[in-house]
Design a protein around this motif. Structure first.
Motif, PDB file in Angstrom:
ATOM      1  N   VAL A 104       2.768  10.388 -11.712  1.00 26.07           N
ATOM      2  CA  VAL A 104       1.476  10.399 -11.019  1.00 26.07           C
ATOM      3  C   VAL A 104       0.485   9.460 -11.690  1.00 26.07           C
ATOM      4  O   VAL A 104      -0.262   8.729 -11.016  1.00 26.07           O
ATOM      5  CB  VAL A 104       0.900  11.829 -10.963  1.00 26.07           C
ATOM      6  CG1 VAL A 104      -0.509  11.819 -10.373  1.00 26.07           C
ATOM      7  CG2 VAL A 104       1.804  12.731 -10.136  1.00 26.07           C
ATOM      8  N   GLN A 105       0.474   9.438 -13.019  1.00 28.74           N
ATOM      9  CA  GLN A 105      -0.460   8.563 -13.732  1.00 28.74           C
ATOM     10  C   GLN A 105      -0.188   7.091 -13.412  1.00 28.74           C
ATOM     11  O   GLN A 105      -1.125   6.300 -13.248  1.00 28.74           O
ATOM     12  CB  GLN A 105      -0.357   8.789 -15.242  1.00 28.74           C
ATOM     13  CG  GLN A 105      -0.954  10.090 -15.722  1.00 28.74           C
ATOM     14  CD  GLN A 105       0.016  11.259 -15.603  1.00 28.74           C
ATOM     15  OE1 GLN A 105       1.070  11.131 -14.996  1.00 28.74           O
ATOM     16  NE2 GLN A 105      -0.346  12.390 -16.190  1.00 28.74           N
ATOM     17  N   VAL A 106       1.089   6.727 -13.312  1.00 27.43           N
ATOM     18  CA  VAL A 106       1.437   5.335 -12.979  1.00 27.43           C
ATOM     19  C   VAL A 106       0.960   4.991 -11.576  1.00 27.43           C
ATOM     20  O   VAL A 106       0.428   3.892 -11.327  1.00 27.43           O
ATOM     21  CB  VAL A 106       2.964   5.120 -13.107  1.00 27.43           C
ATOM     22  CG1 VAL A 106       3.362   3.743 -12.615  1.00 27.43           C
ATOM     23  CG2 VAL A 106       3.412   5.324 -14.541  1.00 27.43           C
ATOM     24  N   ILE A 107       1.128   5.911 -10.637  1.00 26.51           N
ATOM     25  CA  ILE A 107       0.684   5.680  -9.261  1.00 26.51           C
ATOM     26  C   ILE A 107      -0.826   5.505  -9.209  1.00 26.51           C
ATOM     27  O   ILE A 107      -1.348   4.606  -8.533  1.00 26.51           O
ATOM     28  CB  ILE A 107       1.121   6.851  -8.353  1.00 26.51           C
ATOM     29  CG1 ILE A 107       2.632   6.874  -8.218  1.00 26.51           C
ATOM     30  CG2 ILE A 107       0.483   6.731  -6.976  1.00 26.51           C
ATOM     31  CD1 ILE A 107       3.158   8.032  -7.417  1.00 26.51           C
ATOM     32  N   VAL A 108      -1.553   6.356  -9.919  1.00 21.60           N
ATOM     33  CA  VAL A 108      -3.023   6.263  -9.947  1.00 21.60           C
ATOM     34  C   VAL A 108      -3.455   4.899 -10.488  1.00 21.60           C
ATOM     35  O   VAL A 108      -4.335   4.238  -9.922  1.00 21.60           O
ATOM     36  CB  VAL A 108      -3.620   7.408 -10.789  1.00 21.60           C
ATOM     37  CG1 VAL A 108      -5.113   7.180 -11.028  1.00 21.60           C
ATOM     38  CG2 VAL A 108      -3.394   8.749 -10.096  1.00 21.60           C
TER      39      VAL A 108
ATOM     40  N   THR B  25       7.478  -2.553  -6.396  1.00 27.20           N
ATOM     41  CA  THR B  25       8.850  -2.295  -5.932  1.00 27.20           C
ATOM     42  C   THR B  25       9.773  -1.913  -7.078  1.00 27.20           C
ATOM     43  O   THR B  25      10.570  -0.980  -6.964  1.00 27.20           O
ATOM     44  CB  THR B  25       9.402  -3.538  -5.215  1.00 27.20           C
ATOM     45  OG1 THR B  25       8.606  -3.802  -4.053  1.00 27.20           O
ATOM     46  CG2 THR B  25      10.849  -3.321  -4.793  1.00 27.20           C
ATOM     47  N   PHE B  26       9.664  -2.620  -8.193  1.00 25.01           N
ATOM     48  CA  PHE B  26      10.666  -2.458  -9.247  1.00 25.01           C
ATOM     49  C   PHE B  26      10.231  -1.572 -10.418  1.00 25.01           C
ATOM     50  O   PHE B  26      11.078  -1.137 -11.193  1.00 25.01           O
ATOM     51  CB  PHE B  26      11.075  -3.837  -9.786  1.00 25.01           C
ATOM     52  CG  PHE B  26      11.866  -4.645  -8.814  1.00 25.01           C
ATOM     53  CD1 PHE B  26      13.221  -4.414  -8.633  1.00 25.01           C
ATOM     54  CD2 PHE B  26      11.252  -5.616  -8.032  1.00 25.01           C
ATOM     55  CE1 PHE B  26      13.958  -5.150  -7.715  1.00 25.01           C
ATOM     56  CE2 PHE B  26      11.983  -6.357  -7.113  1.00 25.01           C
ATOM     57  CZ  PHE B  26      13.333  -6.125  -6.953  1.00 25.01           C
ATOM     58  N   PHE B  27       8.942  -1.271 -10.529  1.00 31.58           N
ATOM     59  CA  PHE B  27       8.520  -0.563 -11.732  1.00 31.58           C
ATOM     60  C   PHE B  27       7.787   0.753 -11.499  1.00 31.58           C
ATOM     61  O   PHE B  27       7.657   1.544 -12.414  1.00 31.58           O
ATOM     62  CB  PHE B  27       7.668  -1.485 -12.609  1.00 31.58           C
ATOM     63  CG  PHE B  27       8.429  -2.675 -13.110  1.00 31.58           C
ATOM     64  CD1 PHE B  27       9.440  -2.518 -14.045  1.00 31.58           C
ATOM     65  CD2 PHE B  27       8.189  -3.944 -12.610  1.00 31.58           C
ATOM     66  CE1 PHE B  27      10.169  -3.611 -14.497  1.00 31.58           C
ATOM     67  CE2 PHE B  27       8.906  -5.044 -13.052  1.00 31.58           C
ATOM     68  CZ  PHE B  27       9.903  -4.867 -14.003  1.00 31.58           C
ATOM     69  N   ILE B  28       7.290   0.997 -10.284  1.00 30.75           N
ATOM     70  CA  ILE B  28       6.697   2.317 -10.041  1.00 30.75           C
ATOM     71  C   ILE B  28       7.826   3.344 -10.039  1.00 30.75           C
ATOM     72  O   ILE B  28       8.769   3.248  -9.263  1.00 30.75           O
ATOM     73  CB  ILE B  28       5.944   2.363  -8.699  1.00 30.75           C
ATOM     74  CG1 ILE B  28       4.680   1.518  -8.778  1.00 30.75           C
ATOM     75  CG2 ILE B  28       5.563   3.802  -8.361  1.00 30.75           C
ATOM     76  CD1 ILE B  28       3.828   1.589  -7.544  1.00 30.75           C
TER      77      ILE B  28
ATOM     78  N   ASN C 188      14.209   3.810  -8.117  1.00 34.47           N
ATOM     79  CA  ASN C 188      13.396   3.846  -9.335  1.00 34.47           C
ATOM     80  C   ASN C 188      13.180   5.251  -9.882  1.00 34.47           C
ATOM     81  O   ASN C 188      12.668   5.416 -10.974  1.00 34.47           O
ATOM     82  CB  ASN C 188      12.025   3.215  -9.079  1.00 34.47           C
ATOM     83  CG  ASN C 188      12.113   1.714  -8.935  1.00 34.47           C
ATOM     84  OD1 ASN C 188      12.919   1.082  -9.598  1.00 34.47           O
ATOM     85  ND2 ASN C 188      11.314   1.151  -8.057  1.00 34.47           N
ATOM     86  N   GLY C 189      13.518   6.264  -9.113  1.00 34.34           N
ATOM     87  CA  GLY C 189      13.263   7.629  -9.558  1.00 34.34           C
ATOM     88  C   GLY C 189      11.881   8.092  -9.143  1.00 34.34           C
ATOM     89  O   GLY C 189      11.063   7.325  -8.629  1.00 34.34           O
ATOM     90  N   LYS C 190      11.620   9.372  -9.348  1.00 31.95           N
ATOM     91  CA  LYS C 190      10.324   9.936  -8.962  1.00 31.95           C
ATOM     92  C   LYS C 190       9.220   9.313  -9.795  1.00 31.95           C
ATOM     93  O   LYS C 190       9.265   9.309 -11.023  1.00 31.95           O
ATOM     94  CB  LYS C 190      10.314  11.446  -9.148  1.00 31.95           C
ATOM     95  CG  LYS C 190       9.045  12.108  -8.579  1.00 31.95           C
ATOM     96  CD  LYS C 190       9.132  13.614  -8.686  1.00 31.95           C
ATOM     97  CE  LYS C 190       7.893  14.291  -8.123  1.00 31.95           C
ATOM     98  NZ  LYS C 190       7.828  14.212  -6.662  1.00 31.95           N
ATOM     99  N   ALA C 191       8.211   8.798  -9.115  1.00 37.30           N
ATOM    100  CA  ALA C 191       7.133   8.094  -9.801  1.00 37.30           C
ATOM    101  C   ALA C 191       6.237   9.061 -10.561  1.00 37.30           C
ATOM    102  O   ALA C 191       5.943  10.165 -10.102  1.00 37.30           O
ATOM    103  CB  ALA C 191       6.308   7.310  -8.790  1.00 37.30           C
TER     104      ALA C 191
ATOM    105  N   MET D  94       0.818  -1.211   0.000  1.00 37.72           N
ATOM    106  CA  MET D  94       0.000   0.000   0.000  1.00 37.72           C
ATOM    107  C   MET D  94       0.857   1.268   0.000  1.00 37.72           C
ATOM    108  O   MET D  94       0.440   2.306  -0.499  1.00 37.72           O
ATOM    109  CB  MET D  94      -0.917  -0.007   1.220  1.00 37.72           C
ATOM    110  CG  MET D  94      -2.081   0.950   1.131  1.00 37.72           C
ATOM    111  SD  MET D  94      -3.245   0.595  -0.216  1.00 37.72           S
ATOM    112  CE  MET D  94      -4.139  -0.791   0.465  1.00 37.72           C
ATOM    113  N   LEU D  95       2.076   1.175   0.522  1.00 40.14           N
ATOM    114  CA  LEU D  95       2.943   2.358   0.615  1.00 40.14           C
ATOM    115  C   LEU D  95       3.783   2.608  -0.638  1.00 40.14           C
ATOM    116  O   LEU D  95       4.348   3.692  -0.788  1.00 40.14           O
ATOM    117  CB  LEU D  95       3.902   2.220   1.804  1.00 40.14           C
ATOM    118  CG  LEU D  95       3.327   2.350   3.204  1.00 40.14           C
ATOM    119  CD1 LEU D  95       4.415   2.077   4.237  1.00 40.14           C
ATOM    120  CD2 LEU D  95       2.730   3.739   3.432  1.00 40.14           C
ATOM    121  N   LEU D  96       3.886   1.617  -1.519  1.00 38.91           N
ATOM    122  CA  LEU D  96       4.872   1.693  -2.602  1.00 38.91           C
ATOM    123  C   LEU D  96       4.727   2.931  -3.464  1.00 38.91           C
ATOM    124  O   LEU D  96       5.715   3.558  -3.849  1.00 38.91           O
ATOM    125  CB  LEU D  96       4.791   0.431  -3.466  1.00 38.91           C
ATOM    126  CG  LEU D  96       5.407  -0.820  -2.828  1.00 38.91           C
ATOM    127  CD1 LEU D  96       5.134  -2.052  -3.672  1.00 38.91           C
ATOM    128  CD2 LEU D  96       6.898  -0.635  -2.634  1.00 38.91           C
ATOM    129  N   GLY D  97       3.513   3.305  -3.809  1.00 47.04           N
ATOM    130  CA  GLY D  97       3.318   4.498  -4.640  1.00 47.04           C
ATOM    131  C   GLY D  97       3.817   5.757  -3.956  1.00 47.04           C
ATOM    132  O   GLY D  97       4.519   6.575  -4.551  1.00 47.04           O
TER     133      GLY D  97
END
Length: 716
Positions: free
Chosen positions: A415-419, A454-457, A410-413, A332-335
C-alpha cells in the motif's frame, strides 16, 4: 479548484466517507450490518425460509432467486435477514415480487482459504448477503408480482435468446455479457483468456459501453431533429431505461451520472466540466453504496476516467494520438491492478488500440441484432459482422498470451508503494499546470511511469528467511517452499474435493507472492489428490505459472498415473527427473533429501516420496501418503541416520493407518501440519492419529481449521 465549489465540496465529503469506510473495512460489514444467520446458523443444516423475490436468474441447470425481508427457521433459532440467495435445480414458476416458502439446506460462502484466493464471503457480504439455501421444496405463498420487473426480465431473456440463436452459444453469451451484463454462461476458458490478455473489460457492461451508446444516440438524434433538448431528453430516457435493464453497477452508475452532466451542459449551453462530473458521480456512488469502496471495481472505473481527464491532457499534444489515451489509462490503473490482481497485461495497450474502436461496432450491431434479429434481412448481416469481430478478439487475445512477457507478475502491491506512486503522478500533473514542460520531458516522464509502474509496483523481493506455505487444497496436499534466494519449490499439488485447483487456489497464491515460475515441483505419488493441480497447471500452458523441472520418486508402479503425468510434462518441454533414496539438492542453503522409497512397493501410498528439508538448525519432513510398509521403512531410515525433526507434514491427511507410535518415537516433531479437507468423506484426520500426536504434546495445525498455514524459518 477555487472555481469549482461543487467539485471541492464533493471531494471533501468523499474523502471523509472513504476514510470511514475503508479504514473501518470489515468492521462495517461485521458489526454495522448484523447478520443473525452468520452468528447462529449452521452450515448444511435443514431450514425453512420465507421471503420476497426481488430478482431472479435462469442458468442452464438451475434457477437463482434473490430474496429480501427473509425469515429463516432452524431447529433452534428464528432468524431475520435482509437478503438471501436461493439455488433451485427444479423447474419452478416464480416471478419477481412473489412471496416464497422454501425448505432446503443452508450454506455459507467461503472465505479465501489461501493468500491471494478470491474471498467469496466478503464479496457477498458487501451486498448484504451472508448465506444461501439449496432448495428442496418451493411454494409460492403470494402470487402478486411486479409487471415492470417481469417485463424487464422477459425483455432481457428475449434479447439474450435472440443473440444466442443468431451468433451461436459461444459468441451469443459473449454479446450477452457485453450488452446485458449476463456473464454467467460465458465459456470460462474464453473469459479467462480475455482477462489475462487485458481486454476482460469488454465482457462487462462498463462506462465505456454506456458512453458509446449514450453519446452515439445523442449525436444521431441531434442531427435528425436539430434540437439539443429533444436529443438530450430522448438520450437520457433511453440511457436510464437501459441502465435499469442491465442494473446499476459502479461503472454504469458513474458513466450515467457523467452522461447526464454532459447532456445537461449541451442543453443549457454551458461548458461541460468533467472534473465536477466525476467528483459528483464518485460521491453519489458512495452515498448509494458505501461498500463499493471495498471492491476493485470502484477504483478501476474511476481511475480509468481520471487517466483520461487528468493525465491525457498533459501529453495530448505529443504526436502519438493512437497510443497515448490507452497509455494514460494504463498508467493510472497500474496501482489498482497490481494490488487487486497481482499482475499487469503487458501488451494490453496495443491490443486495445484495435479492440476498443471495434467495440462500438459490435455494441451497435449487437443492439440492432438483439432487438430486430428476427428480421432476417437485418439480423443476418449484424450477426455475421459481430461474429467475425468476436473471432478476431479471441484470436488476438489468445495469440498475445503466447508472446514472451505477456503477463508481468509482480505480486500483491504494498500500500505504501502505491501511495507513493500516485503522489508522484499527482506532483507530475500539478507541475505541468505550473510549468510548461517540453514534449520530450513529458514523454520521458510518461514512459518512466508506465515502465516503473508495470515492473516494480508490487515487486516481491526475497528476504533472508525460508518461507513454507501449506496450501489449503481441500482434501489433498500442496506445499510451497520459497528459498531465501527466491527459488520456488512445490511439493505436491492436488485435491479430490476442489475443482480447477490450480486456477482458483494454487496460481492466485503464487501470483500473490510474485512468483513467475516454479523451479522444482516434486510429486510424491500417483494419487489424484497429490498431483491434479500440477497436471492442470501443465495443461493450462500460458494461462498458468510455468514449471521448469518435475521430480518423481525413483520407483513408480507400472500402472501409476504418474507415467501419464511425466509424458504430458515432457510433451510440454518440462524437464523430468527421478529422485533416489539418499539423493537430493541444496539451494540457497536449503537442503532437500529423499529418504524414501528405497525400492518398488505395490501399494501407491507406501511408495510415496518422502523429503527431508533442512535449513539452519531446523528440519521439516514431507511424507506424502506414506503408511504401512512404507512408513516402517521410513522409520528404519530415520533410525539409521539418527534423524529427528522439528516439523512434520502428517502423512495421508492424518489417516488411522499412518503416523504410528514407532514413527513418532523416532521423528519427535514439535509441530504437526495436517492437510485435510473440511467435512471430508474419509473421516480424516482420524481420532487415533490425533490422540497419538496429543499424547506427545505435539502442536497440531490443520488446513481445514485455519486455511493456509505459513511458516517462516530464520537461518539462525
Amino acid at each position: 479548484m477555487k472555481n469549482r465549489p461543487l467539485m471541492s465540496t464533493c471531494v471533501i465529503l468523499f474523502s471523509l466517507l472513504w476514510t470511514l469506510v475503508v479504514l473501518g473495512g470489515r468492521y462495517y460489514l461485521e458489526d454495522i450490518r448484523p447478520s443473525p444467520v452468520r452468528d447462529y446458523g449452521k452450515d448444511k443444516e435443514r431450514v425453512q425460509v420465507s421471503g420476497q423475490v426481488y430478482d431472479r436468474l435462469e442458468a442452464k441447470d438451475q434457477q437463482i432467486f434473490y430474496l429480501k425481508n427473509v425469515q429463516i427457521k432452524s431447529q433452534s433459532h428464528l432468524m431475520t435477514e435482509r437478503r438471501l440467495i436461493v439455488y433451485c435445480d427444479q423447474s419452478v414458476s416464480v416471478k419477481i415480487k412473489n412471496h416464497l416458502e422454501i425448505t432446503g439446506k443452508l450454506s455459507f460462502y467461503e472465505e479465501a482459504r489461501n493468500p491471494g484466493n478470491y474471498d467469496l464471503r466478503f464479496y457477498y457480504a458487501k451486498k448484504g448477503i451472508y448465506a444461501s439455501v439449496s432448495a428442496e421444496e418451493i411454494t409460492v405463498t403470494e402470487a402478486r408480482y411486479s409487471p415492470l420487473g417481469e417485463g424487464v426480465y422477459a425483455l432481457k431473456q428475449r434479447i439474450g435468446d435472440t443473440l444466442v440463436a443468431g451468433l451461436g452459444e459461444r459468441n451469443g453469451q459473449v454479446i450477452n455479457g457485453i450488452l446485458l451484463g449476463e456473464k454467467r454462461e460465458i465459456d470460462p476458458s474464453l473469459k479467462e483468456t480475455y482477462q489475462l490478455s487485458g481486454i476482460g473489460h469488454v465482457l462487462s457492461i462498463s462506462g465505456l459501453h454506456i458512453s458509446l451508446i449514450g453519446m452515439t444516440l445523442f449525436g444521431l438524434i441531434r442531427r435528425m431533429t436539430g434540437s439539443f433538448k429533444v436529443a438530450g431528453g430522448l438520450g437520457i430516457v433511453f440511457l436510464l431505461g437501459y441502465s435499469f435493464l442491465i442494473g446499476f453497477s459502479v461503472s454504469i452508475f458513474r458513466a450515467t451520472v457523467m452522461f447526464l452532466f454532459r447532456v445537461g451542459a449541451e442543453i443549457t449551453g454551458r461548458k461541460y466540466d468533467a472534473y465536477t462530473a466525476v467528483a459528483v458521480a464518485a460521491l453519489l456512488t458512495v452515498l448509494v453504496n458505501p461498500f463499493a469502496l471495498l471492491g476493485a471495481g470502484f477504483y478501476l472505473s474511476y481511475l480509468a476516467i481520471l487517466g483520461l481527464i487528468l493525465l491525457y491532457p498533459v501529453v495530448s499534444d505529443i504526436p502519438l494520438p493512437l497510443i497515448l489515451p490507452g497509455a494514460c489509462v494504463q498508467i493510472m490503473l497500474l496501482g489498482a491492478l497490481s494490488y487487486s490482481f497481482f499482475e499487469v497485461p503487458l501488451y494490453s495497450i496495443f491490443l486495445n488500440l484495435l479492440i476498443i474502436p471495434l467495440l462500438s461496432v459490435i455494441v451497435a450491431l449487437g443492439i440492432i441484432g438483439g432487438v430486430l434479429g428476427g428480421v432476417a434481412i437485418v439480423g443476418r448481416p449484424c450477426f455475421f459482422i459481430t461474429g467475425k469481430v468476436l473471432w478476431l478478439y479471441e484470436v488476438l487475445a489468445e495469440k498475445t498470451l503466447h508472446i514472451p512477457g505477456a503477463r508481468v507478475i509482480n505480486g500483491k502491491a504494498n500500500v505504501q508503494v502505491i501511495v507513493i506512486y500516485y503522489i508522484l503522478l499527482a506532483i507530475f500533473i500539478w507541475a505541468w499546470h505550473k510549468h510548461s514542460f517540453k514534449k520530450w520531458i513529458r514523454l520521458i516522464a510518461l514512459s518512466g511511469a508506465l515502465f516503473g509502474g508495470t515492473f516494480f509496483i508490487g515487486h516481491t523481493c526475497a528476504d533472508n528467511d525460508l518461507k513454507i506455505i501449506f496450501f489449503d487444497v481441500g482434501q489433498g496436499d500442496g506445499t510451497l517452499i520459497t528459498t531465501p534466494g527466491g527459488q520456488n519449490i512445490l511439493i505436491d499439488g492436488g485435491s479430490t474435493s476442489v475443482e480447477e485447483l490450480a486456477k482458483y487456489r494454487l496460481e492466485p497464491t503464487l501470483e500473490y507472492y510474485g512468483i513467475k515460475k516454479l523451479d522444482y515441483v516434486f510429486v510424491s505419488h500417483g494419487d489424484k489428490d497429490h498431483y491434479s493441480g500440477i497436471k492442470e497447471m501443465i495443461e493450462r500452458e500460458a494461462k498458468s505459472i510455468p514449471i521448469e523441472t518435475l521430480i518423481f520418486p525413483a520407483y513408480i508402479n507400472a500402472d501409476s498415473e504418474l507415467h501419464e503425468l511425466k509424458n504430458l510434462a515432457q510433451k510440454n518441454g518440462i524437464t523430468c527427473l527421478f529422485l533416489d533414496q539418499g539423493k537430493g539438492m541444496e539451494i540457497d542453503g536449503v537442503k532437500l533429501t529423499g529418504l524414501h522409497p528405497e525400492r518398488l512397493y505395490q501399494d501407491e501410498n507406501a511408495a510415496s516420496l518422502v523429503l527431508l528439508l533442512e535449513y539452519g538448525k531446523k528440519s521439516v519432513l514431507f511424507t506424502g501418503d506414506v503408511e504401512g510398509e512404507g512408513e516402517k521403512a521410513l522409520t528404519k531410515a530415520l533410525i539409521e541416520a539418527d534423524i529427528d525433526i522439528d516439523v512434520l507434514k502428517v502423512a495421508h491427511h492424518g489417516s488411522k493407518g499412518s503416523t504410528s507410535d514407532e514413527f513418532l518415537e523416532q521423528a519427535k516433531p514439535e509441530l504437526a501440519i495436517i492437510s485435510v479437507g473440511k467435512r471430508n468423506l474419509y473421516g480424516h484426520p482420524h481420532q487415533e492419529t490425533l490422540s497419538r500426536l496429543r499424547e506427545r504434546a505435539i502442536m497440531i495445525r490443520r488446513t481445514d481449521k485455519e486455511g493456509a498455514i505459513i511458516l517462516q524459518i530464520a537461518s539462525r
